[in-house]
Design a protein around this motif. Structure first.
Motif, short mmCIF file in Angstrom:
data_model
loop_
_atom_site.label_atom_id
_atom_site.label_comp_id
_atom_site.label_asym_id
_atom_site.label_seq_id
_atom_site.Cartn_x
_atom_site.Cartn_y
_atom_site.Cartn_z
N MET A 68 20.76 101.68 -14.96
CA MET A 68 19.76 101.38 -13.86
C MET A 68 19.24 100.10 -13.20
O MET A 68 18.62 99.41 -14.58
N LYS A 69 18.83 99.20 -11.94
CA LYS A 69 18.15 98.08 -11.97
C LYS A 69 16.64 98.41 -11.73
O LYS A 69 16.25 98.88 -10.39
N ALA A 77 15.04 94.01 -14.40
CA ALA A 77 15.38 94.58 -15.39
C ALA A 77 17.39 95.36 -15.31
O ALA A 77 17.09 96.06 -13.85
N GLU A 78 17.65 95.96 -16.34
CA GLU A 78 19.11 96.57 -15.98
C GLU A 78 19.30 96.82 -17.48
O GLU A 78 18.93 96.50 -18.40
N PHE A 136 11.55 100.11 -18.80
CA PHE A 136 12.49 99.40 -19.62
C PHE A 136 12.58 99.15 -21.10
O PHE A 136 11.60 98.63 -20.86
N PRO A 137 14.10 99.02 -21.19
CA PRO A 137 13.73 98.61 -22.41
C PRO A 137 13.24 96.91 -22.93
O PRO A 137 13.90 96.48 -22.24
N PRO A 138 12.24 96.34 -24.24
CA PRO A 138 12.02 94.99 -23.99
C PRO A 138 13.99 94.54 -24.06
O PRO A 138 13.79 93.22 -22.40
N THR A 139 14.93 94.79 -23.61
CA THR A 139 15.50 93.67 -24.42
C THR A 139 16.49 93.76 -22.99
O THR A 139 17.40 92.66 -22.90
N SER A 140 16.16 94.73 -21.94
CA SER A 140 16.90 95.04 -20.67
C SER A 140 16.31 93.87 -20.10
O SER A 140 16.71 93.67 -18.12
#
Length: 100
Positions: A1-2, A11-12, A27-31
């Motif tokens: 998902m974006k 984010a993605e 969204f996870p912080p790294t994404s």
């Protein structure tokens, strides 16, 4: 998902890595493309999640104030309520669209 504004991806991540809380996809912080986010001074406190950090999103040559937010330090019990630690996960609203 974006998470996107116009043609800018903010984010993605695979949907299974996201957490849905109260209708919002986190969204996870790294994404998240943190280069597009700037901390905002806007205050907000959720009685069960804790203090919120808002962000202004820079995309398509514009500034979108407070269109992203996260909870850096969730309150005790919030993780149990959601089923996962969502500290620093980021969600978006208003002009930000979610696409598969």
């Amino acid at each position: 998902m974006k998470a996107v504004i116009g043609d800018t991806v903010i984010a993605e991540a695979p949907q299974e890595d996201l957490i849905k809380i109260e209708g919002n996809w986190y969204f996870p912080p790294t994404s998240v493309n943190h280069e597009l986010l700037e901390k905002s001074p806007t205050p907000y406190h959720c009685p069960w999640k804790g203090d919120c950090q808002y962000f202004t999103v820079s995309a398509n040559g514009q500034q979108y104030q407070d269109r992203a937010f996260s909870y850096p330090n969730i309150l005790p019990g919030a993780e149990k309520r959601v089923g996962k630690d969502f500290s620093n996960y980021v969600t978006f609203w208003k002009e930000v669209q979610f696409v598969d």
